[in-house]
Enzyme design. Structure first.
Site, short mmCIF file in Angstrom:
data_model
loop_
_atom_site.label_atom_id
_atom_site.label_comp_id
_atom_site.label_asym_id
_atom_site.label_seq_id
_atom_site.Cartn_x
_atom_site.Cartn_y
_atom_site.Cartn_z
N CYS A 260 0.81 -1.23 0.00
CA CYS A 260 0.00 0.00 0.00
C CYS A 260 0.84 1.27 0.00
O CYS A 260 0.43 2.29 -0.56
CB CYS A 260 -0.96 -0.01 1.18
SG CYS A 260 -0.21 -0.43 2.75
N HIS B 96 -2.58 6.73 3.48
CA HIS B 96 -1.15 6.97 3.66
C HIS B 96 -0.76 8.29 2.98
O HIS B 96 -1.28 8.62 1.90
CB HIS B 96 -0.32 5.86 3.00
CG HIS B 96 -0.40 4.54 3.70
ND1 HIS B 96 -0.97 4.34 4.93
CD2 HIS B 96 0.05 3.30 3.30
CE1 HIS B 96 -0.88 3.07 5.28
NE2 HIS B 96 -0.27 2.42 4.31
N1 LIG Z 1 -4.38 -3.06 5.12
C1 LIG Z 1 -3.72 -2.56 4.08
O1 LIG Z 1 -3.60 -1.31 3.92
C2 LIG Z 1 -3.14 -3.44 3.03
C3 LIG Z 1 -2.71 -2.86 1.85
C4 LIG Z 1 -2.14 -3.67 0.86
C5 LIG Z 1 -2.02 -5.00 1.07
N2 LIG Z 1 -2.43 -5.56 2.24
C6 LIG Z 1 -2.28 -7.00 2.38
O2 LIG Z 1 -3.56 -7.60 2.18
C7 LIG Z 1 -3.66 -8.77 2.98
C8 LIG Z 1 -4.88 -8.67 3.90
O3 LIG Z 1 -4.68 -7.55 4.77
P1 LIG Z 1 -5.83 -6.98 5.72
O4 LIG Z 1 -5.28 -5.69 6.19
O5 LIG Z 1 -7.15 -7.01 5.05
O6 LIG Z 1 -5.82 -8.09 6.90
P2 LIG Z 1 -6.94 -8.44 7.96
O7 LIG Z 1 -7.85 -7.27 8.18
O8 LIG Z 1 -6.23 -8.99 9.12
O9 LIG Z 1 -7.80 -9.61 7.24
C9 LIG Z 1 -7.24 -10.86 6.98
C10 LIG Z 1 -8.19 -11.73 6.15
O10 LIG Z 1 -7.55 -12.98 5.90
C11 LIG Z 1 -8.39 -14.04 6.36
N3 LIG Z 1 -7.58 -15.13 6.87
C12 LIG Z 1 -6.66 -15.09 7.86
N4 LIG Z 1 -6.14 -16.32 8.07
C13 LIG Z 1 -6.76 -17.16 7.20
C14 LIG Z 1 -6.67 -18.56 6.93
N5 LIG Z 1 -5.83 -19.35 7.60
N6 LIG Z 1 -7.45 -19.08 5.95
C15 LIG Z 1 -8.31 -18.29 5.28
N7 LIG Z 1 -8.45 -16.95 5.47
C16 LIG Z 1 -7.68 -16.40 6.44
C17 LIG Z 1 -9.24 -13.43 7.44
O11 LIG Z 1 -10.39 -14.22 7.60
P3 LIG Z 1 -11.16 -14.30 9.03
O12 LIG Z 1 -11.94 -13.02 9.17
O13 LIG Z 1 -12.01 -15.49 8.86
O14 LIG Z 1 -10.09 -14.43 10.08
C18 LIG Z 1 -9.52 -12.05 6.83
O15 LIG Z 1 -10.53 -12.14 5.86
C19 LIG Z 1 -2.33 -8.88 3.75
O16 LIG Z 1 -1.44 -9.72 3.04
C20 LIG Z 1 -1.83 -7.46 3.76
O17 LIG Z 1 -0.42 -7.40 3.87
C21 LIG Z 1 -3.01 -4.82 3.22
#
Ligand SMILES: NC(=O)c1ccc[n+]([C@@H]2O[C@H](COP(=O)([O-])OP(=O)(O)OC[C@H]3O[C@@H](n4cnc5c(N)ncnc54)[C@H](OP(=O)(O)O)[C@@H]3O)[C@@H](O)[C@H]2O)c1
Length: 356
Positions: free
Chosen positions: A137, A262
């Site tokens: 991001c 950001h």
């Molecule tokens: N936040 C940002 O600004 C951003 C920007 C770019 C990229 N990213 C990337 O995008 C990805 C997701 O980030 P996020 O911020 O959305 O994280 P998050 O809010 O913690 O959400 C994580 C997601 O992954 C699922 N998950 C976790 N463990 C799992 C498993 N073992 N099997 C299946 N599903 C699972 C969770 O499902 P449950 O709800 O069922 O636990 C939830 O839907 C990460 O790799 C992060 O680095 C994030």
């Protein structure tokens, strides 16, 4: 490509991680964009199986992540932690889906293109592993504007400082900030060393220090020589997207008490002399960029106004005082929209255009 469009005549999409911070914004975007998809399958961990989420005006049930969940899927977006994507993206690809992965698991894999549709859309077509990576991001929040300037001026060096929102650390980051804010609101804290830390306690969530009433010069994990993983990502990913493998890049990543969006200060040095007039002209017309730069009227982008919007906002455009080949910029981008979900959706739409 081994599979054609589904029975509806439109490709089937899977959203893996539909319940997370990025997944939630993804569902909003999928509900707002032109509806090019047939079935959209929502996938998360077994903890969330059976939950219903709003999508395209309907309630759609979440299913658990299994191999079978990818049956008939043409495009699979992954918005899950790195280790989950590392394990499951190849599974989805092996079952015939084109994977668009938002995690950091594949971004620097030479067999996986790292795509920003406004900058290097052609790269999405060459995907030997069946996986396309979405940049992190922080890089995404500035790269559309930099790509436009690079195309005209030829980038030679970048010096960047970030002011990163807590939602960059997922739902846990947002919960931590909100909780800490409720503990410090209406107090006189922030006047003696350690008073904020004592008030919020030892549990600082995904951050090494309190983030309320504070700025924290750290994002990610420790890498060699004191650099953070987030800083290395900005360097490595900017180089890969722009096709400049030796571009000198210096980055300092800082977390600030902003929920989403950001901001970055950028010092960009180019091949030859630049003018603010030409830079403004480029930024004013570049797709996906809004030039908002009128300091006399107090107009420049801030996260409070940019949050929830799609473009990269640029303000404070100046020529470096001591270098006629360099520009100084202040850039804001919503880390959950263009910084994550929107860019992934745009890549998926590029791929979907190939399914007749
Ligand atoms: N936040 C940002 O600004 C951003 C920007 C770019 C990229 N990213 C990337 O995008 C990805 C997701 O980030 P996020 O911020 O959305 O994280 P998050 O809010 O913690 O959400 C994580 C997601 O992954 C699922 N998950 C976790 N463990 C799992 C498993 N073992 N099997 C299946 N599903 C699972 C969770 O499902 P449950 O709800 O069922 O636990 C939830 O839907 C990460 O790799 C992060 O680095 C994030």
């Amino acid at each position: 490509m081994t599979v054609g469009a589904g029975r509806t005549g439109r490709p089937t999409l899977a959203v893996v991680g539909a319940t997370g911070a990025v997944g939630t914004v993804m569902l909003q975007i999928l509900s707002q964009h032109a509806d090019i998809w047939g079935e959209i399958r929502l996938i998360a961990s077994p903890r969330s199986a059976g939950r219903k989420l709003a999508l395209r005006g309907e309630q759609v049930e979440v299913v658990a992540l299994t191999e079978e969940a990818f049956d008939g899927v043409h495009v699979a977006m992954f918005d899950v932690p790195d280790e989950v994507a590392a394990q499951w993206a190849p599974v989805a690809a092996a079952r015939g889906a084109v994977v668009v992965d938002n995690s950091g698991a594949f971004r620097m894999d030479p067999q996986v293109p790292l795509v920003v549709p406004e900058v290097n859309p052609h790269a999405a077509r060459v995907r030997p592993r069946g996986i396309i990576a979405n940049p992190n991001c922080t890089t995404l929040s500035m790269i559309v504007a930099l790509g436009a300037l690079h195309a005209e001026f030829g980038l030679r060096e970048l010096v960047v400082s970030s002011y990163q929102a807590v939602s960059g650390a997922g739902r846990a980051g947002v919960e931590t900030l909100r909780q800490q804010l409720s503990m410090v609101a209406g107090t006189e804290l922030g006047t003696s060393p350690g008073d904020v830390r004592r008030a919020v306690g030892d549990n600082t969530g995904p951050f090494p220090e309190p983030v309320a009433l504070n700025v924290v010069p750290w994002a990610g994990s420790l890498r060699e020589d004191g650099w953070s993983s987030e800083e290395m990502k900005v360097r490595d990913e900017s180089r890969k997207i722009l096709g400049l493998p030796r571009l000198p890049v210096a980055v300092t990543c800082v977390r600030v008490p902003v929920v989403t969006t950001h901001s970055l200060t950028v010092h960009a040095r180019f091949e030859g002399e630049v003018t603010v007039h030409k830079a403004r002209e480029i930024l004013a017309t570049a797709p996906g960029v809004v030039l908002f730069d009128n300091p006399e009227a107090g107009e420049f982008p801030t996260p409070a106004d940019v949050v929830g919007t799609d473009p990269t906002w640029v303000g404070r455009v100046r020529r470096a005082l001591d270098d006629p080949t360099a520009l100084e910029l202040f850039v804001c981008g919503d880390n959950l929209r263009k910084g994550a979900a929107l860019n992934t959706a745009q890549i998926a739409e590029l791929v979907a255009a190939d399914f007749g």
